[in-house]
Motif scaffolding. Structure first.
Motif, short mmCIF file in Angstrom:
data_model
loop_
_atom_site.label_atom_id
_atom_site.label_comp_id
_atom_site.label_asym_id
_atom_site.label_seq_id
_atom_site.Cartn_x
_atom_site.Cartn_y
_atom_site.Cartn_z
N THR A 137 0.82 -1.21 0.00
CA THR A 137 0.00 0.00 0.00
C THR A 137 0.86 1.26 0.00
O THR A 137 0.34 2.36 0.11
CB THR A 137 -0.91 0.03 1.23
N ARG A 138 2.16 1.09 -0.09
CA ARG A 138 3.05 2.26 -0.06
C ARG A 138 3.36 2.78 -1.45
O ARG A 138 4.05 3.77 -1.60
CB ARG A 138 4.36 1.90 0.65
N HIS A 139 2.92 2.07 -2.49
CA HIS A 139 3.13 2.50 -3.87
C HIS A 139 4.61 2.72 -4.18
O HIS A 139 4.98 3.70 -4.84
CB HIS A 139 2.34 3.78 -4.16
N GLY A 142 5.82 3.26 -7.98
CA GLY A 142 5.56 4.59 -8.51
C GLY A 142 6.46 5.64 -7.91
O GLY A 142 6.95 6.54 -8.60
N LYS A 143 6.71 5.54 -6.60
CA LYS A 143 7.62 6.49 -5.95
C LYS A 143 9.04 6.34 -6.47
O LYS A 143 9.75 7.34 -6.66
CB LYS A 143 7.58 6.28 -4.44
N LEU A 144 9.45 5.10 -6.70
CA LEU A 144 10.78 4.87 -7.24
C LEU A 144 10.92 5.49 -8.63
O LEU A 144 11.93 6.14 -8.93
CB LEU A 144 11.05 3.36 -7.31
N SER A 197 2.31 3.50 -12.67
CA SER A 197 2.78 2.18 -12.22
C SER A 197 1.62 1.22 -12.02
O SER A 197 1.75 0.02 -12.27
CB SER A 197 3.57 2.33 -10.91
N ARG A 198 0.47 1.73 -11.61
CA ARG A 198 -0.72 0.87 -11.50
C ARG A 198 -1.21 0.45 -12.88
O ARG A 198 -1.58 -0.70 -13.10
CB ARG A 198 -1.84 1.64 -10.79
N ARG A 199 -1.18 1.41 -13.81
CA ARG A 199 -1.72 1.15 -15.15
C ARG A 199 -0.91 0.07 -15.87
O ARG A 199 -1.47 -0.76 -16.59
CB ARG A 199 -1.73 2.44 -15.96
N VAL A 200 0.41 0.09 -15.70
CA VAL A 200 1.26 -0.88 -16.40
C VAL A 200 1.45 -2.16 -15.60
O VAL A 200 2.16 -3.07 -16.04
CB VAL A 200 2.63 -0.26 -16.75
N GLY A 201 0.85 -2.24 -14.41
CA GLY A 201 0.88 -3.48 -13.65
C GLY A 201 2.06 -3.67 -12.72
O GLY A 201 2.26 -4.77 -12.21
N LEU A 202 2.83 -2.60 -12.44
CA LEU A 202 3.98 -2.77 -11.56
C LEU A 202 3.56 -3.08 -10.13
O LEU A 202 4.28 -3.75 -9.40
CB LEU A 202 4.84 -1.50 -11.58
N GLU A 203 2.38 -2.60 -9.73
CA GLU A 203 1.92 -2.83 -8.36
C GLU A 203 1.07 -4.08 -8.23
O GLU A 203 0.56 -4.38 -7.15
CB GLU A 203 1.15 -1.61 -7.87
N SER A 204 0.90 -4.80 -9.34
CA SER A 204 0.13 -6.05 -9.27
C SER A 204 1.01 -7.26 -9.01
O SER A 204 0.54 -8.38 -8.97
CB SER A 204 -0.65 -6.24 -10.58
N ARG A 205 2.32 -7.01 -8.88
CA ARG A 205 3.24 -8.11 -8.57
C ARG A 205 2.98 -8.62 -7.15
O ARG A 205 2.38 -7.94 -6.33
CB ARG A 205 4.70 -7.66 -8.70
N CYS A 207 3.11 -9.25 -3.35
CA CYS A 207 3.56 -8.35 -2.30
C CYS A 207 4.92 -8.75 -1.75
O CYS A 207 5.77 -7.91 -1.47
CB CYS A 207 2.54 -8.33 -1.15
N ASP A 208 5.12 -10.06 -1.58
CA ASP A 208 6.39 -10.52 -1.04
C ASP A 208 7.56 -10.12 -1.93
O ASP A 208 8.63 -9.75 -1.44
CB ASP A 208 6.38 -12.05 -0.89
N LEU A 209 7.37 -10.16 -3.24
CA LEU A 209 8.43 -9.80 -4.17
C LEU A 209 8.75 -8.31 -4.10
O LEU A 209 9.92 -7.90 -4.07
CB LEU A 209 8.03 -10.19 -5.59
N ILE A 210 7.71 -7.47 -4.08
CA ILE A 210 7.91 -6.02 -3.96
C ILE A 210 8.61 -5.69 -2.65
O ILE A 210 9.55 -4.88 -2.59
CB ILE A 210 6.57 -5.28 -4.07
#
Length: 281
Positions: A137-139, A142-144, A197-205, A207-210
């Motif tokens: 939930t920290r996004h 996108g921040k990176l 980042s949401r649109r291209v699916g970066l945050e759909s990975r 959670c453990d990996l992120i």
């Protein structure tokens, strides 16, 4: 309502607006002062990261282009550091602990590469093993992206402008510019980068990996920074890294001052021009 009462009510309204204006102005300046303090601290975190990366890039013969990767990577690392919160604290702590342990307990193996690799692996293992509150939930992606791109943009301005200057930019002026500009650009664009980042699916990975990737990056930065400060002074790993470390030591004081004043300037500008606070992201 009588005409006399209506007249009194009409006359009271501008007086009330005057009172409201006077009472809210001090609050606004207090918020500007608070924001300046917050961003000055962020600037002081950004400064050593930038000059360490700049020293390494210059040691690798990147010339004037050194500003771009140094500012971009420092901006990305700083964004993750103050954007990931509890994950950032734990990852940074792991990196610092690994760096200290290698320097004290295993001086024969205390190279920059070993410190970074060991810290990254250990932090990634912790991230994959344990779950932390409010995961994903920290996004962070996108921040990176916001930190990397906006930092690289500021570095590109310096790389383009320096050849037209009579002499190389000083460390103080460089950090004053980068810390102030990067803060404003980051806050102004971070919501758009999170949406991308949401649109291209970066945050759909997963959670453990992120989580593991974020902690590994921050641990590597902490261990590498600690080594850059202490390792070469203790005679470890001579060569390019030692030269880069000595160069960083020479610039550390003006860099801190530049980052502090640049960050404070960014905080004042953000509040005076009513940029939104991004603590809720």
């Amino acid at each position: 309502m009588s005409s006399e009462s209506s007249s009194e009510f009409a006359n009271a309204r501008p007086y009330k607006r005057l009172i409201d204006t006077k009472t809210t102005a001090p609050v606004r300046w207090r918020l500007a002062f608070l924001r300046a303090i917050i961003w000055s601290l962020i600037g002081m975190i950004y400064a050593p990261l930038f000059i360490g990366l700049l020293s390494i890039a210059r040691g690798a013969d990147m010339g004037g282009f050194s500003y771009v990767p140094a500012a971009g990577l420092a901006g990305g690392a700083g964004a993750v550091l103050y954007g990931a919160r509890e994950i950032a604290l734990i990852g940074t702590g792991i990196g610092a602990a690994v760096g200290v342990a290698l320097l004290i307990l295993m001086p024969g193996q205390a190279t920059l590469t070993n410190a970074v690799v060991v810290a990254s692996i250990l932090a990634a293992t912790v991230g994959l093993t344990f779950s932390f509150p409010r995961r994903c939930t920290r996004h962070v992606p996108g921040k990176l992206l916001a930190g990397l791109v906006m930092g690289a943009l500021g570095g590109a301005v310096l790389a383009i402008a320096e050849p037209f200057h009579s002499k190389p930019f000083s460390t103080f002026s460089t950090l004053l510019f980068l810390a102030s500009v990067h803060g404003v650009l980051y806050v102004g664009s971070v919501r758009a980068w999170i949406a991308l980042s949401r649109r291209v699916g970066l945050e759909s990975r997963p959670c453990d990996l992120i989580e593991a990737t974020t902690m590994a990056i921050l641990a590597a930065i902490a261990a590498g920074s600690l080594w850059m400060v202490a390792g070469p002074l203790m005679g470890f790993d001579p060569g390019l890294w030692q030269l880069a470390s000595f160069s960083m030591h020479q610039d550390i004081a003006p860099a801190f001052l530049g980052g502090l004043f640049g960050g404070a300037m960014a905080g004042l500008l953000l509040e005076l021009f009513r940029f939104p606070w991004v603590h809720d992201l």
